[in-house]
Scaffold this motif. Structure first.
Motif, PDB file in Angstrom:
ATOM      1  N   LEU A   1       0.826  -1.208   0.000  1.00 35.45           N
ATOM      2  CA  LEU A   1       0.000   0.000   0.000  1.00 35.45           C
ATOM      3  C   LEU A   1       0.862   1.260   0.000  1.00 35.45           C
ATOM      4  O   LEU A   1       0.541   2.238  -0.688  1.00 35.45           O
ATOM      5  N   LEU A   2       1.937   1.248   0.769  1.00 37.25           N
ATOM      6  CA  LEU A   2       2.833   2.408   0.796  1.00 37.25           C
ATOM      7  C   LEU A   2       3.419   2.676  -0.584  1.00 37.25           C
ATOM      8  O   LEU A   2       3.492   3.823  -1.035  1.00 37.25           O
ATOM      9  N   VAL A   3       3.813   1.613  -1.284  1.00 36.66           N
ATOM     10  CA  VAL A   3       4.367   1.766  -2.637  1.00 36.66           C
ATOM     11  C   VAL A   3       3.300   2.319  -3.573  1.00 36.66           C
ATOM     12  O   VAL A   3       3.563   3.242  -4.362  1.00 36.66           O
ATOM     13  N   VAL A   4       2.096   1.784  -3.476  1.00 32.40           N
ATOM     14  CA  VAL A   4       1.001   2.259  -4.337  1.00 32.40           C
ATOM     15  C   VAL A   4       0.745   3.740  -4.092  1.00 32.40           C
ATOM     16  O   VAL A   4       0.637   4.530  -5.035  1.00 32.40           O
ATOM     17  N   HIS A   5       0.679   4.148  -2.815  1.00 34.88           N
ATOM     18  CA  HIS A   5       0.413   5.558  -2.495  1.00 34.88           C
ATOM     19  C   HIS A   5       1.580   6.444  -2.923  1.00 34.88           C
ATOM     20  O   HIS A   5       1.385   7.567  -3.387  1.00 34.88           O
ATOM     21  N   GLN A   6       2.808   5.934  -2.791  1.00 39.91           N
ATOM     22  CA  GLN A   6       3.972   6.709  -3.195  1.00 39.91           C
ATOM     23  C   GLN A   6       3.994   6.887  -4.710  1.00 39.91           C
ATOM     24  O   GLN A   6       4.258   7.977  -5.210  1.00 39.91           O
ATOM     25  N   MET A   7       3.711   5.806  -5.439  1.00 40.77           N
ATOM     26  CA  MET A   7       3.693   5.878  -6.907  1.00 40.77           C
ATOM     27  C   MET A   7       2.608   6.832  -7.394  1.00 40.77           C
ATOM     28  O   MET A   7       2.799   7.532  -8.387  1.00 40.77           O
ATOM     29  N   ALA A   8       1.487   6.861  -6.688  1.00 43.37           N
ATOM     30  CA  ALA A   8       0.376   7.742  -7.068  1.00 43.37           C
ATOM     31  C   ALA A   8       0.599   9.156  -6.529  1.00 43.37           C
ATOM     32  O   ALA A   8      -0.202  10.046  -6.778  1.00 43.37           O
ATOM     33  N   ARG A   9       1.665   9.328  -5.764  1.00 44.67           N
ATOM     34  CA  ARG A   9       1.979  10.610  -5.141  1.00 44.67           C
ATOM     35  C   ARG A   9       0.804  11.110  -4.291  1.00 44.67           C
ATOM     36  O   ARG A   9       0.493  12.292  -4.258  1.00 44.67           O
ATOM     37  N   ASP A  10       0.185  10.119  -3.614  1.00 48.95           N
ATOM     38  CA  ASP A  10      -0.959  10.424  -2.741  1.00 48.95           C
ATOM     39  C   ASP A  10      -0.443  10.505  -1.302  1.00 48.95           C
ATOM     40  O   ASP A  10      -0.536   9.560  -0.524  1.00 48.95           O
ATOM     41  N   SER A  11       0.094  11.672  -0.973  1.00 46.15           N
ATOM     42  CA  SER A  11       0.730  11.823   0.337  1.00 46.15           C
ATOM     43  C   SER A  11      -0.274  11.762   1.485  1.00 46.15           C
ATOM     44  O   SER A  11       0.056  11.285   2.573  1.00 46.15           O
ATOM     45  N   SER A  12      -1.502  12.206   1.277  1.00 45.62           N
ATOM     46  CA  SER A  12      -2.481  12.160   2.375  1.00 45.62           C
ATOM     47  C   SER A  12      -2.844  10.713   2.716  1.00 45.62           C
ATOM     48  O   SER A  12      -2.932  10.344   3.900  1.00 45.62           O
ATOM     49  N   ALA A  13      -3.022   9.858   1.704  1.00 45.49           N
ATOM     50  CA  ALA A  13      -3.321   8.441   1.955  1.00 45.49           C
ATOM     51  C   ALA A  13      -2.120   7.762   2.601  1.00 45.49           C
ATOM     52  O   ALA A  13      -2.253   6.925   3.502  1.00 45.49           O
ATOM     53  N   MET A  14      -0.929   8.161   2.166  1.00 45.62           N
ATOM     54  CA  MET A  14       0.288   7.579   2.721  1.00 45.62           C
ATOM     55  C   MET A  14       0.440   7.983   4.190  1.00 45.62           C
ATOM     56  O   MET A  14       0.763   7.146   5.047  1.00 45.62           O
ATOM     57  N   MET A  15       0.218   9.241   4.507  1.00 42.91           N
ATOM     58  CA  MET A  15       0.327   9.707   5.892  1.00 42.91           C
ATOM     59  C   MET A  15      -0.727   9.040   6.776  1.00 42.91           C
ATOM     60  O   MET A  15      -0.451   8.680   7.928  1.00 42.91           O
ATOM     61  N   LYS A  16      -1.918   8.870   6.244  1.00 39.05           N
ATOM     62  CA  LYS A  16      -2.991   8.213   7.003  1.00 39.05           C
ATOM     63  C   LYS A  16      -2.583   6.769   7.345  1.00 39.05           C
ATOM     64  O   LYS A  16      -2.756   6.314   8.471  1.00 39.05           O
ATOM     65  N   LEU A  17      -2.010   6.084   6.380  1.00 39.68           N
ATOM     66  CA  LEU A  17      -1.548   4.715   6.586  1.00 39.68           C
ATOM     67  C   LEU A  17      -0.411   4.678   7.622  1.00 39.68           C
ATOM     68  O   LEU A  17      -0.401   3.826   8.525  1.00 39.68           O
ATOM     69  N   LEU A  18       0.530   5.584   7.509  1.00 41.14           N
ATOM     70  CA  LEU A  18       1.634   5.635   8.459  1.00 41.14           C
ATOM     71  C   LEU A  18       1.142   5.924   9.867  1.00 41.14           C
ATOM     72  O   LEU A  18       1.623   5.325  10.844  1.00 41.14           O
ATOM     73  N   ARG A  19       0.202   6.830  10.007  1.00 36.17           N
ATOM     74  CA  ARG A  19      -0.351   7.138  11.348  1.00 36.17           C
ATOM     75  C   ARG A  19      -1.067   5.938  11.946  1.00 36.17           C
ATOM     76  O   ARG A  19      -0.997   5.691  13.142  1.00 36.17           O
ATOM     77  N   LYS A  20      -1.749   5.192  11.094  1.00 43.38           N
ATOM     78  CA  LYS A  20      -2.502   4.027  11.578  1.00 43.38           C
ATOM     79  C   LYS A  20      -1.572   2.961  12.176  1.00 43.38           C
ATOM     80  O   LYS A  20      -1.911   2.342  13.168  1.00 43.38           O
ATOM     81  N   TYR A  21      -0.402   2.782  11.595  1.00 36.81           N
ATOM     82  CA  TYR A  21       0.471   1.690  12.031  1.00 36.81           C
ATOM     83  C   TYR A  21       1.681   2.146  12.841  1.00 36.81           C
ATOM     84  O   TYR A  21       2.512   1.347  13.194  1.00 36.81           O
ATOM     85  N   ASN A  22       1.781   3.414  13.139  1.00 37.19           N
ATOM     86  CA  ASN A  22       2.883   3.898  13.984  1.00 37.19           C
ATOM     87  C   ASN A  22       2.382   4.416  15.302  1.00 37.19           C
ATOM     88  O   ASN A  22       1.318   4.719  15.548  1.00 37.19           O
TER      89      ASN A  22
END
Length: 132
Positions: free
Chosen positions: A111-132
């Motif tokens: 998921l992180l790779v998908v969000h990074q490739m799509a340059r979707d930083s808000s989805a990436m940050m949401k995912l990081l917050r959920k698991y950190n």
């Protein structure tokens, strides 16, 4: 000096260790750096039942002691088998958890790779917050 002349230090264990490595360490306390020493266990049936509640009962201890060639080594052998079985069950549980965590990790990494490739930083940050 008197200890050495008497045959070294004697270590008395009053519990049955959950880990073989712990038992080996206790045994090794008697003879340090090549010195003579000895080791023995004095175990309480009540404490064994309390410490090993899933597998050791007063009845099982009596059965182990009542055999034809009943010796302390018979009781030790049975306890060692109980310990080995419990260690194996614990190991299997850890392996199962590790497999689940690896699967979860792999899914999150994808998921992180998908969000990074799509340059979707808000989805990436949401995912990081959920698991950190």
């Amino acid at each position: 000096r008197r200890v050495k002349e008497s045959g070294g230090m004697h270590v008395l264990s009053t519990f049955f260790p959950e880990e073989v490595s712990e038992e080996v360490q206790i045994i090794g306390r008697g003879g340090r750096q090549g010195d003579d020493g000895s080791f023995s266990m004095v175990l309480s049936a009540e404490e064994l039942v309390a410490d090993w509640p899933r597998t050791v009962t007063c009845e099982s201890l009596e059965a182990w002691r009542a055999g034809d060639n009943a010796t302390p080594s018979i009781v030790y052998r049975e306890l060692a088998q109980v310990r080995a079985k419990q260690s194996e069950e614990t190991l299997q549980g850890h392996r199962k958890k590790a497999k689940e965590w690896k699967q979860e990790h792999d899914e999150i990494a994808k998921l992180l790779v998908v969000h990074q490739m799509a340059r979707d930083s808000s989805a990436m940050m949401k995912l990081l917050r959920k698991y950190n």
